[in-house]
Design a protein around this motif. Structure first.
Motif, mmCIF file in Angstrom:
data_model
loop_
_atom_site.group_PDB
_atom_site.id
_atom_site.type_symbol
_atom_site.label_atom_id
_atom_site.label_comp_id
_atom_site.label_asym_id
_atom_site.label_seq_id
_atom_site.Cartn_x
_atom_site.Cartn_y
_atom_site.Cartn_z
ATOM 1 N N GLU A 168 0.837 -1.205 0.000
ATOM 2 C CA GLU A 168 0.000 0.000 0.000
ATOM 3 C C GLU A 168 0.875 1.260 0.000
ATOM 4 O OE1 GLU A 168 -2.966 -0.011 3.066
ATOM 5 O OE2 GLU A 168 -3.886 1.845 2.351
ATOM 6 N N ILE A 198 1.081 4.155 -2.975
ATOM 7 C CA ILE A 198 0.912 5.595 -2.704
ATOM 8 C C ILE A 198 2.138 6.364 -3.200
ATOM 9 C CG2 ILE A 198 0.737 7.346 -0.880
ATOM 10 C CD1 ILE A 198 -0.909 5.305 0.744
ATOM 11 N N THR A 249 2.068 6.776 -6.909
ATOM 12 C CA THR A 249 1.065 7.779 -7.288
ATOM 13 C C THR A 249 1.598 9.183 -7.029
ATOM 14 O OG1 THR A 249 -0.673 6.216 -6.665
ATOM 15 C CG2 THR A 249 -1.317 8.539 -6.882
ATOM 16 N N LEU A 250 2.200 9.386 -5.894
ATOM 17 C CA LEU A 250 2.739 10.716 -5.550
ATOM 18 C C LEU A 250 3.807 11.136 -6.550
ATOM 19 C CD1 LEU A 250 3.060 10.535 -1.637
ATOM 20 C CD2 LEU A 250 1.248 11.582 -3.000
ATOM 21 N N LYS A 276 2.431 12.082 -9.850
ATOM 22 C CA LYS A 276 1.731 13.377 -9.853
ATOM 23 C C LYS A 276 2.687 14.546 -9.560
ATOM 24 C CE LYS A 276 -2.874 11.664 -8.836
ATOM 25 N NZ LYS A 276 -4.146 12.370 -9.014
ATOM 26 N N TYR A 301 4.967 14.893 -7.041
ATOM 27 C CA TYR A 301 5.373 15.171 -5.655
ATOM 28 C C TYR A 301 6.686 14.436 -5.368
ATOM 29 C CZ TYR A 301 0.535 16.833 -5.091
ATOM 30 O OH TYR A 301 -0.666 17.503 -5.230
ATOM 31 N N ASP A 302 7.756 14.897 -6.015
ATOM 32 C CA ASP A 302 9.026 14.162 -5.971
ATOM 33 C C ASP A 302 9.766 14.307 -4.635
ATOM 34 O OD1 ASP A 302 8.434 13.541 -8.518
ATOM 35 O OD2 ASP A 302 9.553 15.239 -9.377
ATOM 36 N N VAL A 353 8.828 13.452 -1.911
ATOM 37 C CA VAL A 353 8.517 12.299 -1.044
ATOM 38 C C VAL A 353 9.319 11.089 -1.536
ATOM 39 C CG1 VAL A 353 6.705 10.782 -0.154
ATOM 40 C CG2 VAL A 353 6.181 13.176 -0.700
ATOM 41 N N ASP A 360 9.738 8.049 0.425
ATOM 42 C CA ASP A 360 9.260 6.744 0.907
ATOM 43 C C ASP A 360 7.924 6.942 1.618
ATOM 44 O OD1 ASP A 360 9.318 4.006 1.294
ATOM 45 O OD2 ASP A 360 10.289 4.151 3.272
ATOM 46 N N VAL A 361 7.091 5.906 1.574
ATOM 47 C CA VAL A 361 5.784 5.949 2.249
ATOM 48 C C VAL A 361 5.580 4.618 2.970
ATOM 49 C CG1 VAL A 361 3.271 6.135 1.964
ATOM 50 C CG2 VAL A 361 4.792 7.465 0.466
ATOM 51 N N GLU A 391 3.181 7.306 6.975
ATOM 52 C CA GLU A 391 4.414 8.031 7.263
ATOM 53 C C GLU A 391 5.134 8.355 5.951
ATOM 54 O OE1 GLU A 391 7.854 6.181 9.457
ATOM 55 O OE2 GLU A 391 6.852 7.240 11.088
ATOM 56 N N GLU A 433 8.384 9.924 4.040
ATOM 57 C CA GLU A 433 9.783 10.358 4.167
ATOM 58 C C GLU A 433 9.977 11.484 3.146
ATOM 59 O OE1 GLU A 433 12.165 8.716 6.286
ATOM 60 O OE2 GLU A 433 13.297 10.565 5.840
#
Lengths: 77, 77
Positions: A17, A21, A24-25, A28, A30-31, A33, A35-36, B43, B45
């Motif tokens: 999951e 995400i 997807t980020l 779109k 949102y570089d 970020v 790690d999720v 969370e 990063e």
């Protein structure tokens, strides 16, 4: 009284999951970020006098709320 | 740097997972628990210099991580 339990995958366990995400980020734009990680937050409404139940809440976490093989949990009173 | 986002159902929205856990707990004799609500903890990063991204993180929460119709979110820096 509310008791919060956070359940997360252990380090090294694949988080599909979170990976979805992240993809997807990044797609779109949102570089920033890199790690999720996704976990659960479980809020228990319990009777007052929590000292009597601390042992049982550990039991609940270990046997019902988290899978001790792949997940860690943290109890927040 | 880590940014934590908690996503929860709004008050009044049915929480089937929470209800299932509550039924299980009561069936196993943990009667001191009167309600259970389940949410997500995500969370992220992110690169340092978070001030530049606060606006974008709000955007991410509102459009990707949470469904504003049935969920609330809280950003924890």
């Amino acid at each position: 009284m509310k008791v919060k339990v956070e359940v997360r995958f252990k380090e090294g366990v694949l988080d599909p999951e979170g990976q979805t995400i992240l993809n997807t980020l990044n797609r779109k734009g949102y570089d920033f970020v890199s790690d999720v990680r996704v976990g659960k937050v479980i809020e228990l409404e319990v009777e007052d006098g929590i000292e009597r139940y601390e042992q049982k809440i550990e039991e609940i976490c270990h046997s019902i709320l988290a899978n001790p093989i792949i997940e860690d949990y943290r109890i927040i009173y």
